[in-house]
Design a protein around this motif. Structure first.
Motif, PDB file in Angstrom:
ATOM      1  N   ARG A  14       0.832  -1.203   0.000  1.00  0.00           N
ATOM      2  CA  ARG A  14       0.000   0.000   0.000  1.00  0.00           C
ATOM      3  C   ARG A  14       0.869   1.257   0.000  1.00  0.00           C
ATOM      4  O   ARG A  14       0.606   2.208  -0.730  1.00  0.00           O
ATOM      5  CB  ARG A  14      -0.919  -0.047   1.225  1.00  0.00           C
ATOM      6  CG  ARG A  14      -2.078   0.866   1.165  1.00  0.00           C
ATOM      7  CD  ARG A  14      -3.126   0.629   2.255  1.00  0.00           C
ATOM      8  NE  ARG A  14      -2.619   0.212   3.551  1.00  0.00           N
ATOM      9  CZ  ARG A  14      -2.742  -1.026   4.046  1.00  0.00           C
ATOM     10  NH1 ARG A  14      -3.354  -1.959   3.366  1.00  0.00           N
ATOM     11  NH2 ARG A  14      -2.259  -1.319   5.237  1.00  0.00           N
ATOM     12  N   THR A  18       1.366   4.415  -3.064  1.00  0.00           N
ATOM     13  CA  THR A  18       0.805   5.708  -2.669  1.00  0.00           C
ATOM     14  C   THR A  18       1.838   6.828  -2.760  1.00  0.00           C
ATOM     15  O   THR A  18       2.994   6.650  -2.394  1.00  0.00           O
ATOM     16  CB  THR A  18       0.261   5.623  -1.228  1.00  0.00           C
ATOM     17  OG1 THR A  18      -0.690   4.563  -1.151  1.00  0.00           O
ATOM     18  CG2 THR A  18      -0.409   6.918  -0.814  1.00  0.00           C
ATOM     19  N   ARG A  20       2.062  11.277  -2.093  1.00  0.00           N
ATOM     20  CA  ARG A  20       1.399  12.457  -1.556  1.00  0.00           C
ATOM     21  C   ARG A  20       1.687  13.620  -2.492  1.00  0.00           C
ATOM     22  O   ARG A  20       2.852  13.901  -2.795  1.00  0.00           O
ATOM     23  CB  ARG A  20       1.889  12.748  -0.143  1.00  0.00           C
ATOM     24  CG  ARG A  20       1.103  11.956   0.886  1.00  0.00           C
ATOM     25  CD  ARG A  20       1.998  11.064   1.714  1.00  0.00           C
ATOM     26  NE  ARG A  20       1.208  10.198   2.582  1.00  0.00           N
ATOM     27  CZ  ARG A  20       1.126   8.883   2.372  1.00  0.00           C
ATOM     28  NH1 ARG A  20       1.721   8.319   1.351  1.00  0.00           N
ATOM     29  NH2 ARG A  20       0.430   8.137   3.203  1.00  0.00           N
ATOM     30  N   THR A  96      -8.043   8.495  -4.229  1.00  0.00           N
ATOM     31  CA  THR A  96      -7.458   9.692  -3.625  1.00  0.00           C
ATOM     32  C   THR A  96      -8.212  10.040  -2.354  1.00  0.00           C
ATOM     33  O   THR A  96      -9.394   9.709  -2.207  1.00  0.00           O
ATOM     34  CB  THR A  96      -7.521  10.911  -4.571  1.00  0.00           C
ATOM     35  OG1 THR A  96      -8.889  11.195  -4.871  1.00  0.00           O
ATOM     36  CG2 THR A  96      -6.751  10.678  -5.848  1.00  0.00           C
ATOM     37  N   ALA A 115      -3.402  12.337  -0.875  1.00  0.00           N
ATOM     38  CA  ALA A 115      -2.780  11.029  -1.057  1.00  0.00           C
ATOM     39  C   ALA A 115      -3.429  10.372  -2.266  1.00  0.00           C
ATOM     40  O   ALA A 115      -4.655  10.411  -2.418  1.00  0.00           O
ATOM     41  CB  ALA A 115      -2.965  10.164   0.179  1.00  0.00           C
ATOM     42  N   ARG A 117      -3.346   6.728  -4.454  1.00  0.00           N
ATOM     43  CA  ARG A 117      -2.872   5.336  -4.537  1.00  0.00           C
ATOM     44  C   ARG A 117      -3.241   4.777  -5.902  1.00  0.00           C
ATOM     45  O   ARG A 117      -4.361   4.934  -6.372  1.00  0.00           O
ATOM     46  CB  ARG A 117      -3.517   4.491  -3.448  1.00  0.00           C
ATOM     47  CG  ARG A 117      -3.071   3.045  -3.479  1.00  0.00           C
ATOM     48  CD  ARG A 117      -3.689   2.244  -2.366  1.00  0.00           C
ATOM     49  NE  ARG A 117      -3.271   0.852  -2.451  1.00  0.00           N
ATOM     50  CZ  ARG A 117      -3.836  -0.108  -1.768  1.00  0.00           C
ATOM     51  NH1 ARG A 117      -4.830   0.154  -0.924  1.00  0.00           N
ATOM     52  NH2 ARG A 117      -3.415  -1.345  -1.905  1.00  0.00           N
TER      53      ARG A 117
END
Length: 160
Positions: A14, A18, A20, A96, A115, A117
């Motif tokens: 994960r 991801t 930012r 998001t 964030a 992903r």
């Protein structure tokens, strides 16, 4: 193996998927849509309000060695068991969520951190009509997506 149980390294996967980013969530999703299409995916689901975007692309999965091996096994042990991959559907999912406050930003406020992903998986069909699922956790897939997203945002004048 337990159905629905996450893999042991789920947290690491994960985190690798991801990034930012600074900016407006809707803008980031719009640019992610363009990147997805540039990579050959067709958008299958999109909900900016929920922070979800999904797309698919189909590819041939036939490998000559696999087919040849299946034919040899069929000759040796009977044709009823011959099996090889025929096609695959690759799925890309983007999610998001704004980090920090859930309160909407006022107009003109500094962008907040969002964030994002990106995950990949594929469904592989075989000549007998069976389908299997595989998660694609190769770091180069996420790296390519986020590099293209960064280029797209830079071209639009947005911060990454």
């Amino acid at each position: 193996m337990q159905i629905g149980k996450p893999p042991e390294q789920a947290a690491q996967i994960r985190e690798a998927e991801t990034r930012r980013l600074q900016g407006d969530e809707a803008t980031l999703l719009a640019e992610a849509t363009q990147v997805m299409q540039d990579l050959g995916y067709t958008v299958s689901e999109s909900s900016a309000g929920a922070g979800v975007l999904a797309g698919t692309k189909s590819r041939d999965a036939t490998e000559a060695g696999q087919v040849a091996g299946a034919i040899v096994m069929a000759v040796l042990f009977g044709a009823a068991n011959a099996r090889w991959d025929t096609d695959q559907m690759i799925r890309l999912t983007v999610t998001t969520w704004p980090e920090g406050s859930a309160v909407p930003l006022p107009p003109g406020a500094a962008p907040r951190t969002v964030a994002m992903r990106v995950s990949f998986e594929r469904l592989i069909g075989d000549n007998r009509g069976m389908v299997r699922h595989e998660a694609l956790n190769a770091p180069e897939l996420q790296r390519e997506f986020f590099e293209k997203l960064g280029q797209s945002l830079a071209a639009q004048g947005s911060a990454v």
